[in-house]
Design a protein around this motif. Sequence first.
Motif, PDB file in Angstrom:
ATOM      1  N   GLN A 138      10.010   4.571   7.590  1.00  9.36           N
ATOM      2  CA  GLN A 138       9.746   3.321   7.806  1.00  9.36           C
ATOM      3  C   GLN A 138      10.737   2.213   7.702  1.00  9.36           C
ATOM      4  O   GLN A 138      11.101   1.582   8.613  1.00  9.36           O
ATOM      5  CB  GLN A 138       8.663   3.056   6.830  1.00  9.36           C
ATOM      6  CG  GLN A 138       8.110   1.564   6.714  1.00  9.36           C
ATOM      7  CD  GLN A 138       7.246   1.512   7.857  1.00  9.36           C
ATOM      8  OE1 GLN A 138       5.821   1.709   7.689  1.00  9.36           O
ATOM      9  NE2 GLN A 138       7.360   0.483   8.707  1.00  9.36           N
ATOM     10  N   GLU A 139      11.755   2.400   6.847  1.00  6.67           N
ATOM     11  CA  GLU A 139      12.714   1.531   6.556  1.00  6.67           C
ATOM     12  C   GLU A 139      13.665   1.755   7.692  1.00  6.67           C
ATOM     13  O   GLU A 139      14.149   0.685   8.058  1.00  6.67           O
ATOM     14  CB  GLU A 139      13.582   1.932   5.145  1.00  6.67           C
ATOM     15  CG  GLU A 139      14.302   0.854   4.558  1.00  6.67           C
ATOM     16  CD  GLU A 139      14.615   1.181   3.015  1.00  6.67           C
ATOM     17  OE1 GLU A 139      14.736   0.577   2.424  1.00  6.67           O
ATOM     18  OE2 GLU A 139      15.215   2.334   3.060  1.00  6.67           O
ATOM     19  N   CYS A 140      13.918   2.820   7.909  1.00  3.64           N
ATOM     20  CA  CYS A 140      14.936   3.089   9.231  1.00  3.64           C
ATOM     21  C   CYS A 140      14.654   2.704  10.691  1.00  3.64           C
ATOM     22  O   CYS A 140      15.207   2.450  11.602  1.00  3.64           O
ATOM     23  CB  CYS A 140      15.378   4.997   9.155  1.00  3.64           C
ATOM     24  SG  CYS A 140      16.676   5.363   7.863  1.00  3.64           S
ATOM     25  N   GLU A 175      -1.543   0.368  -6.113  1.00  6.57           N
ATOM     26  CA  GLU A 175      -1.816  -0.364  -4.742  1.00  6.57           C
ATOM     27  C   GLU A 175      -1.290   0.439  -3.700  1.00  6.57           C
ATOM     28  O   GLU A 175      -1.975   0.680  -2.562  1.00  6.57           O
ATOM     29  CB  GLU A 175      -1.397  -1.774  -4.921  1.00  6.57           C
ATOM     30  CG  GLU A 175      -2.043  -2.451  -5.890  1.00  6.57           C
ATOM     31  CD  GLU A 175      -1.359  -4.194  -5.852  1.00  6.57           C
ATOM     32  OE1 GLU A 175      -0.261  -4.131  -5.172  1.00  6.57           O
ATOM     33  OE2 GLU A 175      -1.914  -4.932  -6.506  1.00  6.57           O
ATOM     34  N   LYS A 176      -0.323   1.068  -3.823  1.00  9.21           N
ATOM     35  CA  LYS A 176       0.632   2.020  -3.017  1.00  9.21           C
ATOM     36  C   LYS A 176      -0.230   3.008  -2.487  1.00  9.21           C
ATOM     37  O   LYS A 176      -0.412   3.510  -1.308  1.00  9.21           O
ATOM     38  CB  LYS A 176       1.891   2.293  -3.534  1.00  9.21           C
ATOM     39  CG  LYS A 176       2.806   3.262  -2.580  1.00  9.21           C
ATOM     40  CD  LYS A 176       4.027   3.609  -3.511  1.00  9.21           C
ATOM     41  CE  LYS A 176       5.006   4.665  -2.609  1.00  9.21           C
ATOM     42  NZ  LYS A 176       6.127   4.842  -3.190  1.00  9.21           N
ATOM     43  N   ILE A 224       7.196   0.642   0.598  1.00  5.64           N
ATOM     44  CA  ILE A 224       8.479   0.611   0.288  1.00  5.64           C
ATOM     45  C   ILE A 224       8.864  -0.061  -0.868  1.00  5.64           C
ATOM     46  O   ILE A 224       8.409  -1.187  -0.994  1.00  5.64           O
ATOM     47  CB  ILE A 224       9.491   0.532   1.380  1.00  5.64           C
ATOM     48  CG1 ILE A 224       9.201   1.182   2.684  1.00  5.64           C
ATOM     49  CG2 ILE A 224      10.869   0.639   1.265  1.00  5.64           C
ATOM     50  CD1 ILE A 224       9.935   0.832   3.949  1.00  5.64           C
ATOM     51  N   ASP A 225       9.698   0.487  -1.612  1.00  4.40           N
ATOM     52  CA  ASP A 225      10.206  -0.110  -2.977  1.00  4.40           C
ATOM     53  C   ASP A 225      11.009  -1.198  -2.571  1.00  4.40           C
ATOM     54  O   ASP A 225      12.101  -0.986  -1.821  1.00  4.40           O
ATOM     55  CB  ASP A 225      10.871   0.675  -3.794  1.00  4.40           C
ATOM     56  CG  ASP A 225      10.153   1.788  -4.827  1.00  4.40           C
ATOM     57  OD1 ASP A 225       8.760   1.694  -4.319  1.00  4.40           O
ATOM     58  OD2 ASP A 225      10.597   2.634  -5.474  1.00  4.40           O
ATOM     59  N   ASP A 226      10.737  -2.361  -2.943  1.00  4.15           N
ATOM     60  CA  ASP A 226      11.731  -3.550  -2.915  1.00  4.15           C
ATOM     61  C   ASP A 226      12.958  -3.345  -4.132  1.00  4.15           C
ATOM     62  O   ASP A 226      12.916  -2.456  -4.854  1.00  4.15           O
ATOM     63  CB  ASP A 226      11.019  -4.908  -2.939  1.00  4.15           C
ATOM     64  CG  ASP A 226      10.427  -5.194  -4.233  1.00  4.15           C
ATOM     65  OD1 ASP A 226      10.881  -4.659  -5.071  1.00  4.15           O
ATOM     66  OD2 ASP A 226       9.343  -5.537  -4.462  1.00  4.15           O
ATOM     67  N   THR A 227      13.965  -4.228  -4.020  1.00  2.00           N
ATOM     68  CA  THR A 227      14.875  -4.166  -4.965  1.00  2.00           C
ATOM     69  C   THR A 227      14.579  -3.858  -6.532  1.00  2.00           C
ATOM     70  O   THR A 227      15.021  -3.179  -7.183  1.00  2.00           O
ATOM     71  CB  THR A 227      16.053  -5.061  -4.765  1.00  2.00           C
ATOM     72  OG1 THR A 227      15.531  -6.516  -4.814  1.00  2.00           O
ATOM     73  CG2 THR A 227      16.904  -4.841  -3.522  1.00  2.00           C
TER      74      THR A 227
END
Length: 582
Positions: free
Chosen positions: A124-126, A569-570, A512-515
């Motif tokens: 997803q991120e890529c 929630e994820k 996706i994990d945020d920072t």
Amino acid sequence: MKRKSVLTKVLAATLTASMVLSGCAGKTAAPTATDQAGTDAATDASATGEVSSDEEMTFEIYDVAANYQGEQTGWYGKVLKDELNIKLNIIAPQVSGDPTSLYQTRCSSGNLGDIVILNNADMQECVDAGLVQPIDVSAYPNLAKLKEQIDLFNADLGDGTQTYAIPTEMNTNGPTAYMAETVLSYPAVPWNLYAEQGCPELKNLDDLLDLLKKIQDAHPTNEAGDKAYAISLWPDWDDTSIETVNQMTKWYGQEVNQSVLIGTDNTIMPLTDKNGAYYKMLKFLFKANQMGLVDPDSATQDWTTVCDNKMKQGRVYLFWYNWQRGFWNTPERGEERLNYAAVPVADTVIYQPSDYYYGSGRCWGIGSKVDETKKARIMEYLDWLASPAGATFQHAGTEGLIYTVNDDGTYTLTEDGLNRFNSDVQVPDDQGGGLWADGNNQVNQWILQDKDTNPETGECYDTNLWKSTIEANKTATINEWCEQFDAPTEVEYFKKSGLLTPVASVNKMLAIDDTDISLIRGQCAELTKDGSWKMIFAKDEAEFDSMWDSMVEQMNGLGWETLVKFDTEKYQPVIDARKAAK
């Protein structure tokens, strides 16, 4: 909360630098007619599935599933050369020493790989970062048969209008089918040693520990005189918690998903809940160690050491993965009643998803830097992987050496085929040479699950489910087990005893994990792993409880409750999709 991931920041910096550089560069010449004609031809080939394989081509694969880095060699390398005229160069973050740094460095270069095999969240991120390019599977007959699953998966990628990724391990049997005769995780011991103790009825984990204690006391060494233990563990597969404990939670109806436990009853609870299966199974291993049943090397040895030097040598009495049995069980040992078999524990509630109809949580993609000519060859390779021929090479091996074809078109494993996982099978030079295990597919990932049905044989690709293999495995071990538990297979016994109701397997694109979340997760993971290992080897129950409470308190101070809320929630969409699939 900040919503930028580490990768986003890396790519943003790279983009800024490239914009500065492009501003200083001169104008690029327009393509010539010859250049344009070549591009058009390659584009046509990619779109239609028609491609020339006359020229040998090497694909670089960034592969999160691989345990090997370098060129694919051996028998599978020769298959790829003969079938497709390609070579594979595998980039394996798992063996790089610093997978996070490798991932970020390659992303920042803008070229993760020609082919990328990623966990869903990373894909997803890529896609969002422009590191993978759209593909079209409709012109490829084997991939086209999986278009329903592929389209559903890609609806959550990008803006949902294009295909970027192909899920791993799909099948065409339907979303609730479970074809195997065993479950993924359940206690199994050598049948002769269980029978030697009178095939005791096991009501709970304490009964299982008593059985293991009696077995180890009666057999403190293997036949060679090497020390044996009931349980031998390894830490190198640990991610956010101890992977062995994670797998054992499935005996009691829950699966670990990062900071939460997902249940067969569609509940979600924190990993740290004392009513949960992670705590229960960690306590089980603690009790086992108090009884002298845990290999003292467990916290420091790696998987290869355990597998080669202990499991394959008869120095470990409890297996929990069903595939571990493949490193020991053979028809010959089965006749001697030496094979491992499940030992039912009455209070278990097995967590077992159905076969991976929609995919297994990873996916394939093509890097954005790949030109159309190479893209066409990659698509040919991916379609071949989804073909009966490609799937047979993956899940069985080569005809002649590993299996033979019967008069009715079905397959039978040869002697080498039966022993390929637990002995050194030599491959003839004309098939690639070397040992079979060394030449196996080092990509360690595939498109068709082995439970899919081969249309050319009418049987699964899984060699354990071939009629010929089932017949060959009707050894003294199997026959006595079936008589003891009045069932034809382990799965059938579990079902009729109310211990198993497979849950629907789903494959969702998750948040996706945020920072901030990434930082909390990383810090809590280290505490969980370190604390869990120390608890297994705690001196007494009071120290175990104190360690658990201290670990949870420290994690709460780092934001554990925020992480649990995020993961709850994820994973809720997984629960929702599972309910809808029934």
